[in-house]
Design a protein around this motif. Structure first.
Motif, PDB file in Angstrom:
ATOM      1  N   ASP A  47       0.936  -1.127   0.076  1.00 46.77           N
ATOM      2  CA  ASP A  47      -0.028   0.246   0.194  1.00 46.77           C
ATOM      3  C   ASP A  47       0.973   1.176   0.180  1.00 46.77           C
ATOM      4  O   ASP A  47       1.426   1.596   0.744  1.00 46.77           O
ATOM      5  N   VAL A 103       0.114   4.776   2.185  1.00 48.32           N
ATOM      6  CA  VAL A 103       0.385   5.339   3.664  1.00 48.32           C
ATOM      7  C   VAL A 103       1.708   6.326   3.660  1.00 48.32           C
ATOM      8  O   VAL A 103       2.020   6.228   2.930  1.00 48.32           O
ATOM      9  N   GLU A 110       6.741   2.546   6.952  1.00 51.26           N
ATOM     10  CA  GLU A 110       5.339   1.306   6.920  1.00 51.26           C
ATOM     11  C   GLU A 110       4.167   0.357   5.927  1.00 51.26           C
ATOM     12  O   GLU A 110       3.500  -0.503   5.985  1.00 51.26           O
ATOM     13  N   GLU A 113       5.488  -2.747   6.581  1.00 52.96           N
ATOM     14  CA  GLU A 113       4.811  -3.248   7.720  1.00 52.96           C
ATOM     15  C   GLU A 113       3.583  -3.917   7.472  1.00 52.96           C
ATOM     16  O   GLU A 113       3.385  -5.092   8.209  1.00 52.96           O
ATOM     17  N   LYS A 114       2.831  -2.734   7.083  1.00 53.14           N
ATOM     18  CA  LYS A 114       1.170  -3.295   6.673  1.00 53.14           C
ATOM     19  C   LYS A 114       1.846  -4.371   5.384  1.00 53.14           C
ATOM     20  O   LYS A 114       0.948  -4.990   5.722  1.00 53.14           O
ATOM     21  N   ALA A 120       2.007  -7.102   7.724  1.00 51.97           N
ATOM     22  CA  ALA A 120       0.818  -8.004   8.689  1.00 51.97           C
ATOM     23  C   ALA A 120      -0.274  -7.946   7.611  1.00 51.97           C
ATOM     24  O   ALA A 120      -0.637  -8.993   8.574  1.00 51.97           O
ATOM     25  N   ASP A 121      -0.655  -7.590   6.661  1.00 51.00           N
ATOM     26  CA  ASP A 121      -1.259  -8.749   5.909  1.00 51.00           C
ATOM     27  C   ASP A 121      -0.534 -10.012   5.481  1.00 51.00           C
ATOM     28  O   ASP A 121      -2.013 -10.731   5.348  1.00 51.00           O
TER      29      ASP A 121
END
Ligand code: 6PG
Length: 232
Positions: free
Chosen positions: A102, A105, A110, A113-114, A117-118
């Motif tokens: 993404d 962000v 970040e 990191e996202k 997490a996904d």
């Protein structure tokens, strides 16, 4: 080196698309990482329509982006946009997932990191099939030589500034790509001859670090990219 040589880019695209479908055939949920860049475009176009698309719809795939440029969605340089316009131009097949970076962000860190997490939320343990490109300098995904990113030896995704491109990039890490059960390197054109020779010789390149260990690797190339040196 496991090598398949095709007479043309269009035959390479068809051969690579069918090899991917053979890998997916009949298995439970498979995780496939997708390369960006220009070479796989025609392969993705073939998979996005007709009988090949119908074949995909019978599979269950979590697609993950191998790397992304730090550009907004819709930007001509965006790998996710290229994939949406080719592989998923008729939409994401039902039951499939597409995990991308993404880039809306705040910062590249970040976004990495996202993505991680996904990936963890999707319950992914490893990539089953990695579709990889290779640059003239031996980079793959955004694992660029001399950028420091090759030293990231843990985690799933990271961010890296690439001076020669003056660009931030997001990428699966070396461990995440190297642990893929199977890897297809797709390369076409005379400009890839040198890096293919270097890879055959096992030179210290990111593409060699990714394909030299872990699961089985196949190089799918066109005749233009086939090295002139018959000893290889
Ligand atoms: C990217 C890719 C990158 C690509 C190579 C080869 O985001 O650019 O993931 O690793 O595969 O640079 O690119 P071409 O296929 O355009 O030669």
């Amino acid at each position: 080196m496991n090598l398949r040589v095709f007479d043309s880019l269009s035959e390479l695209a068809a051969g690579a698309a069918d090899a991917l479908l053979d890998q997916l055939g009949g298995k439970e949920r498979q995780v496939v990482s997708l390369s960006g860049g220009s070479t796989p475009r025609s392969m993705y176009e073939l998979l996005g329509e007709g009988a090949r698309r119908e074949n995909l719809e019978r599979c269950k795939v979590i697609w993950v982006l191998g790397d992304e440029r730090w550009v907004p969605p819709g930007d001509p340089q965006s790998n996710a946009t290229m994939i949406e316009q080719t592989l998923f131009r008729n939409g994401l097949p039902s039951g499939h997932q597409f995990i991308r970076f993404d880039t809306t962000v705040g910062r590249p860190a970040e976004a990495a990191e996202k993505f991680e997490a996904d990936w963890l939320h999707a319950g992914i343990e490893q990539v089953d099939l990695a579709i990889l490109g290779v640059g003239d300098d031996g980079h793959t995904a955004s694992l660029f030589p001399d950028s420091g990113v090759m030293e990231v030896d843990r985690g799933i995704a990271t961010h890296v500034f690439v001076p020669r491109l003056d660009q931030w990039r997001l990428t699966l890490t070396l461990p995440a790509l190297r642990s893929s059960s199977r890897k297809f390197v797709i390369a076409a054109g005379a400009s890839k001859k040198k890096v293919i020779v270097a890879a055959c010789r096992g030179e210290a390149l990111p593409i060699v670090a990714v394909t030299g260990e872990g699961g089985e690797s196949w190089w799918l190339i066109d005749k233009e990219a086939y090295p002139d040196d018959p000893s290889l």
